[in-house]
Scaffold this motif. Structure first.
Motif, PDB file in Angstrom:
ATOM      1  N   VAL A  49      52.148  45.424 -48.787  1.00  0.00           N
ATOM      2  CA  VAL A  49      52.146  45.817 -47.369  1.00  0.00           C
ATOM      3  C   VAL A  49      51.332  46.830 -46.816  1.00  0.00           C
ATOM      4  CG1 VAL A  49      53.674  45.789 -45.121  1.00  0.00           C
ATOM      5  CG2 VAL A  49      54.485  44.982 -47.388  1.00  0.00           C
ATOM      6  N   LEU A  50      51.576  47.963 -47.505  1.00  0.00           N
ATOM      7  CA  LEU A  50      50.688  49.143 -46.990  1.00  0.00           C
ATOM      8  C   LEU A  50      50.209  49.865 -48.181  1.00  0.00           C
ATOM      9  CD1 LEU A  50      53.450  50.842 -44.717  1.00  0.00           C
ATOM     10  CD2 LEU A  50      51.441  49.481 -43.789  1.00  0.00           C
ATOM     11  N   SER A  51      48.936  50.781 -47.685  1.00  0.00           N
ATOM     12  CA  SER A  51      48.582  51.543 -48.926  1.00  0.00           C
ATOM     13  C   SER A  51      48.528  53.038 -48.014  1.00  0.00           C
ATOM     14  CB  SER A  51      46.856  51.346 -49.041  1.00  0.00           C
ATOM     15  OG  SER A  51      46.485  52.221 -49.833  1.00  0.00           O
ATOM     16  N   VAL A  52      49.203  53.834 -48.792  1.00  0.00           N
ATOM     17  CA  VAL A  52      49.526  55.288 -48.185  1.00  0.00           C
ATOM     18  C   VAL A  52      48.943  56.307 -49.169  1.00  0.00           C
ATOM     19  CG1 VAL A  52      51.788  54.264 -46.901  1.00  0.00           C
ATOM     20  CG2 VAL A  52      51.909  55.326 -49.192  1.00  0.00           C
ATOM     21  N   THR A  53      48.828  57.633 -48.442  1.00  0.00           N
ATOM     22  CA  THR A  53      48.470  58.717 -49.326  1.00  0.00           C
ATOM     23  C   THR A  53      49.341  59.741 -48.828  1.00  0.00           C
ATOM     24  OG1 THR A  53      46.833  59.696 -47.618  1.00  0.00           O
ATOM     25  CG2 THR A  53      46.250  58.066 -49.244  1.00  0.00           C
ATOM     26  N   GLY A  54      49.355  61.127 -49.525  1.00  0.00           N
ATOM     27  CA  GLY A  54      49.998  62.018 -49.134  1.00  0.00           C
ATOM     28  C   GLY A  54      49.268  62.660 -47.655  1.00  0.00           C
ATOM     29  N   THR A  55      50.027  63.622 -47.116  1.00  0.00           N
ATOM     30  CA  THR A  55      49.472  64.011 -45.781  1.00  0.00           C
ATOM     31  C   THR A  55      48.503  65.343 -46.055  1.00  0.00           C
ATOM     32  OG1 THR A  55      51.463  65.430 -45.654  1.00  0.00           O
ATOM     33  CG2 THR A  55      51.550  63.182 -44.755  1.00  0.00           C
ATOM     34  N   HIS A  56      48.181  65.676 -47.093  1.00  0.00           N
ATOM     35  CA  HIS A  56      47.636  67.163 -47.437  1.00  0.00           C
ATOM     36  C   HIS A  56      45.930  66.764 -47.914  1.00  0.00           C
ATOM     37  CE1 HIS A  56      50.632  69.777 -46.275  1.00  0.00           C
ATOM     38  NE2 HIS A  56      51.520  68.963 -47.079  1.00  0.00           N
ATOM     39  N   HIS A  57      45.132  67.398 -47.357  1.00  0.00           N
ATOM     40  CA  HIS A  57      43.406  67.173 -48.024  1.00  0.00           C
ATOM     41  C   HIS A  57      43.482  67.797 -49.148  1.00  0.00           C
ATOM     42  CE1 HIS A  57      41.462  66.060 -43.701  1.00  0.00           C
ATOM     43  NE2 HIS A  57      41.244  65.060 -44.649  1.00  0.00           N
ATOM     44  N   VAL A  58      42.743  67.045 -50.104  1.00  0.00           N
ATOM     45  CA  VAL A  58      42.229  67.400 -51.296  1.00  0.00           C
ATOM     46  C   VAL A  58      40.885  67.257 -51.363  1.00  0.00           C
ATOM     47  CG1 VAL A  58      44.474  67.209 -52.656  1.00  0.00           C
ATOM     48  CG2 VAL A  58      42.894  65.256 -52.345  1.00  0.00           C
ATOM     49  N   VAL A  59      39.998  67.589 -52.545  1.00  0.00           N
ATOM     50  CA  VAL A  59      38.656  67.706 -52.589  1.00  0.00           C
ATOM     51  C   VAL A  59      38.406  67.137 -53.911  1.00  0.00           C
ATOM     52  CG1 VAL A  59      36.325  68.466 -52.763  1.00  0.00           C
ATOM     53  CG2 VAL A  59      37.876  69.464 -50.996  1.00  0.00           C
ATOM     54  N   HIS A  60      37.838  65.708 -53.841  1.00  0.00           N
ATOM     55  CA  HIS A  60      37.506  65.119 -55.334  1.00  0.00           C
ATOM     56  C   HIS A  60      36.025  65.470 -55.399  1.00  0.00           C
ATOM     57  CE1 HIS A  60      37.976  62.129 -58.567  1.00  0.00           C
ATOM     58  NE2 HIS A  60      36.931  62.119 -58.065  1.00  0.00           N
ATOM     59  N   VAL A  61      35.818  65.732 -56.822  1.00  0.00           N
ATOM     60  CA  VAL A  61      34.652  66.019 -57.460  1.00  0.00           C
ATOM     61  C   VAL A  61      34.189  65.182 -58.770  1.00  0.00           C
ATOM     62  CG1 VAL A  61      32.653  67.605 -58.337  1.00  0.00           C
ATOM     63  CG2 VAL A  61      34.443  68.330 -56.522  1.00  0.00           C
ATOM     64  N   ASP A  62      32.878  64.438 -58.594  1.00  0.00           N
ATOM     65  CA  ASP A  62      32.628  63.961 -59.904  1.00  0.00           C
ATOM     66  C   ASP A  62      31.477  65.190 -60.523  1.00  0.00           C
ATOM     67  OD1 ASP A  62      33.803  61.263 -59.840  1.00  0.00           O
ATOM     68  OD2 ASP A  62      32.629  60.237 -58.660  1.00  0.00           O
ATOM     69  N   LEU A  63      32.259  65.567 -61.585  1.00  0.00           N
ATOM     70  CA  LEU A  63      31.506  66.559 -62.235  1.00  0.00           C
ATOM     71  C   LEU A  63      30.710  66.086 -63.282  1.00  0.00           C
ATOM     72  CD1 LEU A  63      31.078  69.815 -62.085  1.00  0.00           C
ATOM     73  CD2 LEU A  63      32.981  70.029 -63.593  1.00  0.00           C
ATOM     74  N   ASP A  64      29.443  66.780 -63.408  1.00  0.00           N
ATOM     75  CA  ASP A  64      28.905  66.352 -64.588  1.00  0.00           C
ATOM     76  C   ASP A  64      29.642  66.912 -65.873  1.00  0.00           C
ATOM     77  OD1 ASP A  64      26.790  66.312 -66.795  1.00  0.00           O
ATOM     78  OD2 ASP A  64      25.229  66.245 -65.283  1.00  0.00           O
TER      79      ASP A  64
END
Length: 360
Positions: free
Chosen positions: A199-214
């Protein structure tokens, strides 16, 4: 989720600057003034930690994405709009005009909770939620579903227009660890749904930063280490590395198909939590840049890279500006480079000495 590519690290840039600076400023003999170098400014010899960094691309997003599936059969009559935050006690959606309510808890509602059920942590979390929502009068929070628990449930059901059975099941409640932010509706008002239908796709309410690190830079991403994040709009926030992946993923460096003989780059997932209450807005999937510490040398002497001189006999020196205007060249041994400075050691060098750098 599409990830941002890595950018060139700072180390290569710093080394290039060293070579250029040394050749530009000429040379002189050790212990004697350097003739013809008049346009100088003074800079300090410093003692302290020397830090080298890399800068990588990241994506500002929200943590803990998950899917919410229906546990009952009926017609969808209400859905929240994308971006809306649903808190404890709020309706995630409605089926046949009956709300499915969010309560805080980590144990999924895998059974109906009502009089006669065996005790367990799911009972405790229901009682905790009822108490937090204002239905705790006469209720003891424990692992036992008591008559007081059933009474609290009936009061809660009455306020939400539900049949007052005194029992709770997954058609009425979804337990999640915290408030959620709606990403996308996977059904539409009027759709006929059944158990298991997303029915829904949800996330948490706090920002995070995602990095694809070499993967070659894996040593820079240590859990708990502080980083600097440049946010959309130019503001800078402090972050802390909270998760470092242990499995490398192949990622092409140019387009979707690697060129002949070129292997896809390997990356690891790194997640960063922003700290310090910095406002990061409400953007999702926004590009950011992250500065990470790659190396550190503790308690060393350093000077600006531009202070280095290439000596005729080989190696490097710095021009020391003594009090009273005297100038002399002191041979130095260089160490680590970082942050526009270089580690040095040499005879008679002490913190606070002035060395010459090209005048602006």
């Amino acid at each position: 989720m599409r990830r941002a590519p890595l950018v060139i690290g700072a180390v290569a840039l710093v080394v290039t600057g060293v070579a250029g600076g040394a050749l530009l400023f000429g040379s002189g003999e050790k212990g004697r003034p350097a003739p013809g170098r008049t346009a100088l400014s003074a800079s300090d010899v410093r003692r302290g930690d020397l830090i080298d960094t890399i800068t990588v691309d990241g994506t500002l997003t929200y943590a803990a994405e998950r899917r919410i599936a229906a546990q009952t059969t009926g017609t969808v009559t209400s859905l929240p709009s994308p971006g809306r935050v649903v808190g404890q006690g709020g309706a995630l959606y409605a089926v046949d005009r009956r709300p499915v309510v969010l309560m805080h808890g980590t144990v999924p509602l895998y059974r109906a909770l009502g009089p006669g059920v065996t005790s367990g942590p799911d009972v405790r979390q229901l009682e905790n939620a009822l108490q937090d929502l204002g239905y705790g009068d006469g209720l003891t929070v424990d692992r036992t579903f008591s008559a007081a628990t059933a009474h609290a449930v009936r009061r809660w059901q009455k306020d939400h227009g539900l049949k007052q059975t005194g029992s709770v099941d997954a058609a009425q409640v979804v337990f999640l660890p915290s408030d959620v932010r709606v990403v996308e509706a996977k059904a539409a008002v009027g759709d006929r749904i059944g158990p298991g239908r997303q029915v829904l796709s949800v996330t948490g309410t706090h920002h995070v930063v995602h990095v694809d690190l070499d993967a070659d830079e894996q040593q820079t991403a240590q859990k708990g280490r502080t980083v600097s994040v440049r946010l959309p709009g130019g503001a800078t926030a402090t972050g802390r590395i909270t998760s470092v992946g242990t499995v490398a993923h192949k990622k092409n460096t140019q387009g979707d198909t690697p060129s002949s003989g070129q292997s896809p780059a390997a990356t690891i997932d790194v997640e960063i939590t922003l700290s310090g209450g910095k406002r990061s807005g409400t953007l999702d999937q926004a590009p950011v840049t992250v500065t990470m510490e790659s190396r550190r040398r503790r308690d060393v002497l350093s000077v600006p890279v531009e202070a280095l001189l290439a000596l005729r006999e080989g190696g490097f020196g710095v021009e020391v500006l003594d009090p009273g205007g005297a100038r002399r060249i002191v041979a130095v041994t260089t160490g680590m480079y970082g942050g526009g400075r270089v580690e040095i050691s040499g005879t008679g060098l002490t913190p606070g000495m002035k060395v010459g750098v090209p005048a602006q």
